[in-house]
Design a protein around this motif. Structure first.
Motif, PDB file in Angstrom:
ATOM      1  N   LYS A 180       0.851  -1.194   0.000  1.00 64.64           N
ATOM      2  CA  LYS A 180       0.000   0.000   0.000  1.00 64.64           C
ATOM      3  C   LYS A 180       0.885   1.242   0.000  1.00 64.64           C
ATOM      4  O   LYS A 180       1.143   1.831   1.054  1.00 64.64           O
ATOM      5  CB  LYS A 180      -0.898   0.026   1.242  1.00 64.64           C
ATOM      6  CG  LYS A 180      -1.771  -1.204   1.428  1.00 64.64           C
ATOM      7  CD  LYS A 180      -3.023  -1.114   0.595  1.00 64.64           C
ATOM      8  CE  LYS A 180      -3.973  -2.265   0.889  1.00 64.64           C
ATOM      9  NZ  LYS A 180      -5.201  -2.190   0.090  1.00 64.64           N
ATOM     10  N   VAL A 181       1.397   1.633  -1.153  1.00 70.28           N
ATOM     11  CA  VAL A 181       2.249   2.823  -1.217  1.00 70.28           C
ATOM     12  C   VAL A 181       1.423   4.053  -0.834  1.00 70.28           C
ATOM     13  O   VAL A 181       0.335   4.280  -1.355  1.00 70.28           O
ATOM     14  CB  VAL A 181       2.830   3.010  -2.632  1.00 70.28           C
ATOM     15  CG1 VAL A 181       3.597   4.330  -2.723  1.00 70.28           C
ATOM     16  CG2 VAL A 181       3.751   1.848  -2.981  1.00 70.28           C
ATOM     17  N   TYR A 182       1.961   4.842   0.105  1.00 72.01           N
ATOM     18  CA  TYR A 182       1.274   6.049   0.553  1.00 72.01           C
ATOM     19  C   TYR A 182       2.276   7.194   0.640  1.00 72.01           C
ATOM     20  O   TYR A 182       3.356   7.018   1.205  1.00 72.01           O
ATOM     21  CB  TYR A 182       0.607   5.836   1.917  1.00 72.01           C
ATOM     22  CG  TYR A 182      -0.193   7.042   2.360  1.00 72.01           C
ATOM     23  CD1 TYR A 182      -1.491   7.223   1.921  1.00 72.01           C
ATOM     24  CD2 TYR A 182       0.384   8.020   3.165  1.00 72.01           C
ATOM     25  CE1 TYR A 182      -2.220   8.350   2.296  1.00 72.01           C
ATOM     26  CE2 TYR A 182      -0.329   9.150   3.541  1.00 72.01           C
ATOM     27  CZ  TYR A 182      -1.627   9.303   3.101  1.00 72.01           C
ATOM     28  OH  TYR A 182      -2.343  10.420   3.462  1.00 72.01           O
TER      29      TYR A 182
ATOM     30  N   GLN B  70      11.312   3.700  -8.135  1.00 69.99           N
ATOM     31  CA  GLN B  70      12.649   4.208  -8.454  1.00 69.99           C
ATOM     32  C   GLN B  70      13.580   4.067  -7.261  1.00 69.99           C
ATOM     33  O   GLN B  70      14.758   3.719  -7.418  1.00 69.99           O
ATOM     34  CB  GLN B  70      12.549   5.681  -8.884  1.00 69.99           C
ATOM     35  CG  GLN B  70      11.825   5.897 -10.198  1.00 69.99           C
ATOM     36  CD  GLN B  70      11.605   7.373 -10.490  1.00 69.99           C
ATOM     37  OE1 GLN B  70      11.736   8.233  -9.612  1.00 69.99           O
ATOM     38  NE2 GLN B  70      11.246   7.684 -11.721  1.00 69.99           N
ATOM     39  N   ILE B  71      13.061   4.334  -6.072  1.00 62.69           N
ATOM     40  CA  ILE B  71      13.868   4.204  -4.858  1.00 62.69           C
ATOM     41  C   ILE B  71      14.317   2.759  -4.664  1.00 62.69           C
ATOM     42  O   ILE B  71      15.469   2.485  -4.305  1.00 62.69           O
ATOM     43  CB  ILE B  71      13.081   4.701  -3.629  1.00 62.69           C
ATOM     44  CG1 ILE B  71      12.856   6.213  -3.722  1.00 62.69           C
ATOM     45  CG2 ILE B  71      13.802   4.353  -2.330  1.00 62.69           C
ATOM     46  CD1 ILE B  71      11.880   6.761  -2.701  1.00 62.69           C
ATOM     47  N   ALA B  72      13.410   1.809  -4.922  1.00 56.58           N
ATOM     48  CA  ALA B  72      13.752   0.393  -4.774  1.00 56.58           C
ATOM     49  C   ALA B  72      14.858  -0.020  -5.736  1.00 56.58           C
ATOM     50  O   ALA B  72      15.635  -0.942  -5.443  1.00 56.58           O
ATOM     51  CB  ALA B  72      12.511  -0.465  -4.989  1.00 56.58           C
TER      52      ALA B  72
ATOM     53  N   HIS C  69       2.983   8.548  -5.093  1.00 58.89           N
ATOM     54  CA  HIS C  69       4.416   8.262  -5.002  1.00 58.89           C
ATOM     55  C   HIS C  69       4.745   6.813  -5.360  1.00 58.89           C
ATOM     56  O   HIS C  69       5.838   6.333  -5.051  1.00 58.89           O
ATOM     57  CB  HIS C  69       4.930   8.581  -3.593  1.00 58.89           C
ATOM     58  CG  HIS C  69       5.068  10.046  -3.334  1.00 58.89           C
ATOM     59  ND1 HIS C  69       5.443  10.563  -2.115  1.00 58.89           N
ATOM     60  CD2 HIS C  69       4.877  11.110  -4.155  1.00 58.89           C
ATOM     61  CE1 HIS C  69       5.461  11.891  -2.188  1.00 58.89           C
ATOM     62  NE2 HIS C  69       5.124  12.238  -3.421  1.00 58.89           N
ATOM     63  N   LYS C  70       3.812   6.138  -6.028  1.00 61.02           N
ATOM     64  CA  LYS C  70       4.057   4.750  -6.405  1.00 61.02           C
ATOM     65  C   LYS C  70       5.259   4.630  -7.340  1.00 61.02           C
ATOM     66  O   LYS C  70       6.123   3.762  -7.165  1.00 61.02           O
ATOM     67  CB  LYS C  70       2.807   4.165  -7.067  1.00 61.02           C
ATOM     68  CG  LYS C  70       2.900   2.676  -7.352  1.00 61.02           C
ATOM     69  CD  LYS C  70       1.570   2.133  -7.854  1.00 61.02           C
ATOM     70  CE  LYS C  70       1.661   0.621  -8.091  1.00 61.02           C
ATOM     71  NZ  LYS C  70       0.357   0.067  -8.564  1.00 61.02           N
TER      72      LYS C  70
ATOM     73  N   VAL D  40      12.941   0.396  -0.129  1.00 58.41           N
ATOM     74  CA  VAL D  40      11.775   0.909   0.605  1.00 58.41           C
ATOM     75  C   VAL D  40      11.519  -0.083   1.726  1.00 58.41           C
ATOM     76  O   VAL D  40      11.325  -1.274   1.468  1.00 58.41           O
ATOM     77  CB  VAL D  40      10.533   1.027  -0.305  1.00 58.41           C
ATOM     78  CG1 VAL D  40       9.358   1.607   0.482  1.00 58.41           C
ATOM     79  CG2 VAL D  40      10.832   1.889  -1.520  1.00 58.41           C
ATOM     80  N   VAL D  41      11.538   0.369   2.973  1.00 59.47           N
ATOM     81  CA  VAL D  41      11.414  -0.527   4.115  1.00 59.47           C
ATOM     82  C   VAL D  41      10.216  -0.146   4.964  1.00 59.47           C
ATOM     83  O   VAL D  41       9.754   1.000   4.958  1.00 59.47           O
ATOM     84  CB  VAL D  41      12.702  -0.538   4.977  1.00 59.47           C
ATOM     85  CG1 VAL D  41      13.911  -0.957   4.163  1.00 59.47           C
ATOM     86  CG2 VAL D  41      12.933   0.822   5.620  1.00 59.47           C
TER      87      VAL D  41
END
Length: 385
Positions: free
Chosen positions: A195-197, A207-209, A201-202, A214-215
């Motif tokens: 559940k990206v919140y 991109q961050i991953a 910002h999905k 993303v933790v």
């Protein structure tokens, strides 16, 4: 014979038995059991497995555990939800790390209430121990957004990992600043990784991953709840050497991160804004109360203390202190020829393949920066202070 439920998991077999991870997840999924209560239970029983096997009477002897919570723990003793969670993580390529896992961030494990299980999309690396958090208000000014991107980009170019919370405003600007220069960044989510919140910002999370991770400590389907955001802030500061507050009103959640950082013994820095800016009132209060004012990345890196242990960045370069990230390439090269054991200066000159005058001048500069110390007999030794 069929494979055990934990077979094929997207993580290394870090524990003696993967059932330890299943039991840790079972405990993590018990409603009402947060990180503080988990720490209390582990202090009483030792391991998640031992907690789940405890009787109702034994559980109720622990401070904070009443009849309802004790019954909920016993009910989850053989629950299948943890096994289903593991299977979903495998399918989504999400790694699961217990505190005992080698990949679990070492500094995070040392705070008073670390997550018992950490979900990670992407990958955490040893070099991420050289990390600085950048946080601030969601409703930031153009100045705040520009400064977040500037600090993040400069930190990433220097070799530090940028930590933030994937929120709107300053957090997103910090992540983007690191990504734009090809650096590493880690987002600490309050919700579950399914559940990206916030939802917009999905793509940023993906991109961050790719360039970090993303933790989250929350189960995959955890929805955004107000109380989870200040709770996750302790993780942002926990995996960082220091925290930079870019912009914050007096009610900003970024100030929770600053308080967690101070309690955890991390450095806190504040960026000043216009004296009449409401979006910088929280930063100005921090500066008034003694938090260092920062003008640039060098102010941050110079103030951070030595690492728990040297971090290897490349085959030929290791970092003992974040201050080393401010050095020129020549200074880094020569510093990495100096070891923690005494070494002859003549050997360093020989191995550097540079003119001796340049090497001697650079050694003097490094000594003035307190990154090495001269010893009698023509020896030098590397220091972290």
């Amino acid at each position: 014979m069929s494979d055990p439920p934990s077979a094929g998991l997207p993580f290394k077999k870090d524990e003696p038995d993967d059932s330890d991870l299943i039991d840790a997840l079972r405990l993590n999924l018990v409603p009402g059991i947060g990180p503080r209560l988990q720490q209390t239970l582990e202090a009483a029983f030792g391991t998640p497995s031992a907690i789940l096997q405890a009787s109702l009477a034994e559980l109720q002897q622990v401070d904070g555990i009443g009849p309802k919570l004790a019954a909920a723990i016993v009910e989850h003793r053989n629950a299948d939800a943890a096994i289903r969670e593991i299977e979903r993580c495998r399918q989504a390529n999400i790694r699961l790390m217990r505190k005992a896992a080698p990949e679990y961030p070492r500094m995070l494990a040392q705070i008073c209430d670390p997550p018992s299980v950490l979900y990670c999309r992407g990958r955490l690396e040893p070099r991420d121990e050289v990390a600085v958090a950048i946080v601030g208000s969601r409703r930031c000014s153009v100045y705040g957004r520009q400064q977040a991107e500037r600090f993040a980009g400069a930190l990433a170019r220097a070799g530090a990992t940028v930590i933030s919370g994937l929120a709107r405003g300053i957090d997103a600007a910090a992540h983007r600043g690191a990504l734009e220069v090809g650096g590493r960044t880690i987002a600490v989510a309050a919700t579950g990784l399914a559940k990206v919140y916030p939802p917009e910002h999905k793509e940023l999370a993906a991109q961050i991953a790719e360039q970090g991770g993303v933790v989250s400590e929350s189960c995959l389907d955890q929805e955004p709840i107000a109380g989870l955001f200040p709770q996750r802030n302790r993780i942002i500061s926990g995996i960082s050497l220091g925290v930079i507050i870019i912009e914050a009103t007096r009610t900003s959640g970024a100030l929770h991160t600053a308080r967690h950082a101070l309690e955890q013994g991390r450095e806190v820095f504040a960026l000043p804004g216009r004296i009449d800016s409401l979006t910088s009132e929280g930063c100005h209060d921090l500066i008034r109360d003694g938090v260092p004012l920062v003008r640039g990345v060098d102010d941050v890196l110079e103030a951070l203390g030595p690492l728990l242990s040297p971090v290897k960045r490349t085959e030929t370069e290791s970092v003992h202190s974040p201050r080393e990230l401010t050095l020129s390439q020549q200074e880094r090269t020569i510093l990495n020829l100096v070891t923690v054991d005494p070494r002859l200066i003549d050997e360093i000159v020989r191995d550097s393949a540079l003119e001796s005058s340049r090497v001697l001048a650079t050694l003097t500069v490094l000594e003035m920066k307190r990154l090495l110390r001269r010893l009698p007999g023509g020896y030098v030794i590397r220091t972290a202070y």
